[in-house]
Enzyme design. Structure first.
Site, PDB file in Angstrom:
ATOM      1  N   HIS A   1      14.672-100.039  -4.868  1.00  0.00           N
ATOM      2  CA  HIS A   1      15.337 -99.180  -3.882  1.00  0.00           C
ATOM      3  C   HIS A   1      14.715 -99.368  -2.512  1.00  0.00           C
ATOM      4  CE1 HIS A   1      17.538 -95.742  -2.364  1.00  0.00           C
ATOM      5  NE2 HIS A   1      16.434 -95.427  -1.706  1.00  0.00           N
TER       6      HIS A   1
ATOM      7  N   ASP B   1      21.187 -83.129  -4.841  1.00  0.00           N
ATOM      8  CA  ASP B   1      20.754 -83.929  -3.692  1.00  0.00           C
ATOM      9  C   ASP B   1      21.918 -84.195  -2.752  1.00  0.00           C
ATOM     10  OD1 ASP B   1      19.017 -85.738  -2.120  1.00  0.00           O
ATOM     11  OD2 ASP B   1      20.505 -87.189  -2.790  1.00  0.00           O
TER      12      ASP B   1
ATOM     13  N   ARG C   1      20.949 -81.145   5.140  1.00  0.00           N
ATOM     14  CA  ARG C   1      19.806 -81.617   5.948  1.00  0.00           C
ATOM     15  C   ARG C   1      20.295 -82.399   7.153  1.00  0.00           C
ATOM     16  NH1 ARG C   1      16.958 -85.226   1.992  1.00  0.00           N
ATOM     17  NH2 ARG C   1      15.639 -85.771   3.746  1.00  0.00           N
TER      18      ARG C   1
ATOM     19  N   SER D   1      14.581 -86.522  -2.616  1.00  0.00           N
ATOM     20  CA  SER D   1      15.976 -86.955  -2.556  1.00  0.00           C
ATOM     21  C   SER D   1      16.127 -88.335  -3.195  1.00  0.00           C
ATOM     22  CB  SER D   1      16.411 -86.973  -1.086  1.00  0.00           C
ATOM     23  OG  SER D   1      17.593 -87.689  -0.918  1.00  0.00           O
TER      24      SER D   1
ATOM     25  N   LYS E   1      17.453 -89.344  -7.558  1.00  0.00           N
ATOM     26  CA  LYS E   1      18.539 -90.268  -7.912  1.00  0.00           C
ATOM     27  C   LYS E   1      18.006 -91.446  -8.716  1.00  0.00           C
ATOM     28  CE  LYS E   1      19.544 -90.222  -3.579  1.00  0.00           C
ATOM     29  NZ  LYS E   1      19.909 -90.041  -2.212  1.00  0.00           N
TER      30      LYS E   1
HETATM   31  N1  URA Z   1      17.750 -91.757   1.523  1.00  0.00           N
HETATM   32  C1  URA Z   1      18.010 -90.749   0.662  1.00  0.00           C
HETATM   33  O1  URA Z   1      18.656 -90.947  -0.365  1.00  0.00           O
HETATM   34  N2  URA Z   1      17.532 -89.533   0.965  1.00  0.00           N
HETATM   35  C2  URA Z   1      16.813 -89.262   2.067  1.00  0.00           C
HETATM   36  O2  URA Z   1      16.409 -88.139   2.275  1.00  0.00           O
HETATM   37  C3  URA Z   1      16.563 -90.324   2.965  1.00  0.00           C
HETATM   38  C4  URA Z   1      17.042 -91.576   2.646  1.00  0.00           C
END
Ligand code: URA
Length: 438
Positions: free
Chosen positions: A82, A161, A168, A183, A187
């Site tokens: 990621h 999220d 946010r 966050s 995932k």
């Molecule tokens: N990518 C995400 O999935 N969440 C964040 O808070 C910042 C970048």
């Protein structure tokens, strides 16, 4: 328990308990906690911060708010990769086929671009016919058959999220390490991989602008993953200038194809080689880094990695000729060269502004449901450390609307800083790998 008391407690700087965090997350996901109370809690977290236990509990609560993928039907050690988001980041398109060609099962759930940063799913959809909404059983069968599948994240993955991220975004509470780490990791953990390699971007085009905060974010995510029983590694990499020479969607697929054909820009390949090598080690395919890097180079030089990309494209309904002849990929038909206003050395190239120039062409989205033009893009004829003559091309715009091309032109002009004195060029970003954290 009352949401009011939880907000008050965090506002006063106390640590929240597991139960309080779960009460807030579950309540917000199912609609019992309103936006205004969640916004207040996010701002209290922003100022009072969370300790590592709270950040872990927040991640777990968000992860458990939706489906947890069970990838056990896929053979072998599943390694996910990621990136925290950047400009010109086409690493998944390059690394996925390399490691899959070497036997690592790549079951990749990717996102779409938002703001000045791009997303793998949009890039893949620029290939005619490529289907990114693959049903889970088909997805897993494809990974068993050809070792790689790439699909869009479903709405059922960490829905807390999704809702909190949208809030946010409009309450100025994105740039907090606990909120970003939870966050991303909620995932990643819900996606079911056995090991995770993170590419944490650092610099002008990234969330984390300096080395200290990027390393802190990397350490926080590695610790969360380890506490959840995953093998973890984070590589902090430079994102002051865009990665590679092409910025957009179809044009980044073009650059990825060229890179897999052994014609990749040095800095782009440095990042890809390091990430791919650590994925091979995490999957148990290579014992040590020196062996892994030899395998990565061989997968590229033998053409096996490029064949794997063609196989992926065809397995998901796309036209494999786009890989064999990348010139077939769509590209904006209005071509405009951005000219240097003076002679000198490029001492900086602002990644965020380049991303914004691409957005102004229509290549990125302002809101999460916005439409984008997958054919537009930018080629960076010049990058930092290179010299230019007055009126020489520093970038080339490929657009589809004259007015948008004009806006992108002026944003790109501002992205470049050209000085007489080469010594003003800070060459610390010549080395793309800032730190490795495990
Ligand atoms: N990518 C995400 O999935 N969440 C964040 O808070 C910042 C970048």
């Amino acid at each position: 328990m009352r949401m009011y008391d939880i907000i008050e407690k965090k506002k006063r700087g106390y640590a929240l308990t597991r139960e309080e965090i779960r009460y807030a997350i579950e309540g917000y996901t199912n609609g019992n906690v309103p936006d205004y109370q969640m916004s207040a809690l996010l701002m209290a977290i922003y100022f009072s911060k969370m300790n590592s236990e709270e950040t872990y509990e927040l991640t777990m609560a968000m992860m458990e708010s939706g489906d947890l993928l069970d990838l056990s039907a896929i053979d072998g050690i599943k390694v996910d990769k990621h990136s925290t988001g950047g400009v010109g980041d086409k690493t998944t398109l390059i690394i996925g086929p390399i490691v899959a060609a070497l036997g690592v099962p790549v079951a990749k759930m990717s996102g779409r671009g938002l703001g000045h940063t791009g997303g793998t799913i949009d890039k893949l959809e620029s290939i005619a016919g490529f289907n990114t909404s693959v049903e889970l059983n088909t997805f897993m069968k494809q990974v068993n058959d050809i070792k790689i599948a790439v699909a869009g994240q479903t709405a059922k993955l960490a829905p807390a999220d999704k809702k909190i991220y949208a809030l946010r975004d409009v309450t100025a509470t994105v740039d907090n390490i606990s909120l970003i780490a939870s966050s991303i990791m909620s995932k990643k953990l819900a996606s079911g991989a056995d090991a995770i390699v993170l590419d944490v971007k650092c610099g002008k085009g990234a969330f984390m602008k300096d080395k200290e905060s990027a390393c802190e974010l990397a350490r926080t995510m590695v610790d969360i993953g380890k506490s959840a029983g995953k093998k973890m590694k984070a590589i902090v990499t430079d994102m002051n200038e865009p990665l590679g020479r092409w910025i957009g969607n179809s044009v980044e697929v073009y650059e990825a194809v060229k890179a897999l054909g052994n014609i990749g820009e040095r800095k782009l390949m440095e990042v890809c080689n390091v990430l791919a090598s650590h994925m091979l080690i995490a999957a148990g395919i290579a014992r040590q880094y020196d062996d892994a890097i030899i395998m990565v180079n061989d997968a590229i030089e033998s053409g096996r990695a490029l064949d794997k990309l063609a196989q992926l494209v065809e397995a998901q309904g796309g036209d494999g000729n786009n890989v064999r002849k990348p010139e077939l990929l769509p590209r904006g038909r209005i071509i405009r060269k951005v000219k240097a206003t003076r002679k000198g050395c490029i001492i900086s190239l602002d990644a965020e502004l380049v991303g914004k120039a691409c957005m102004s062409l229509g290549g990125g989205r302002e809101t999460k449901d916005g439409e984008i033009d997958l054919s537009v893009g930018i080629y960076l004829d010049k990058k930092t450390g290179e010299t230019v003559e007055k009126d020489e091309a520093i970038a080339t715009i490929y657009g589809s609307d004259e007015d948008k091309v004009n806006v992108a032109y002026s944003v790109l002009e501002r992205a470049y800083t050209i000085e007489d004195n080469v010594d003003l060029y800070n060459n610390s970003n010549e080395n793309m790998i800032i730190k490795i954290i495990d």
